[in-house]
Design a protein around this motif. Structure first.
Motif: not given
Length: 75
Positions: A5, A12, A36
């Motif tokens: 990411c 992503m 994330w």
């Protein structure tokens, strides 16, 4: 499968080995961002269901998603 990411966390990439080569998947959220990890301590091994939640832009921590069964009596 390895997930990557960028800084914005709205995009992503997934790298998946199929046995004879790699498959590259790319997902971009129109609004919002992926949940994330920011440090090495936050990195997790996730299940298939958690991966689907992540791709949908949801949090992988869904405490009410799986109902726990309480055992009342063991035979």
């Amino acid at each position: 499968m390895f997930l990557f990411c960028g800084r914005k966390c709205s995009r992503m990439k997934a790298l998946y080995w199929e046995g004879d080569g790699f498959v590259l998947l790319y997902k971009r959220l129109e609004s919002g961002s992926f949940q994330w990890p920011r440090t090495q301590d936050e990195v997790l091994k996730i299940s298939t269901q958690e991966f689907r939640w992540l791709l949908e832009g949801l949090s992988i921590n869904q405490p009410k998603a799986v109902r726990k069964i309480a055992v009342k009596q063991v035979l």
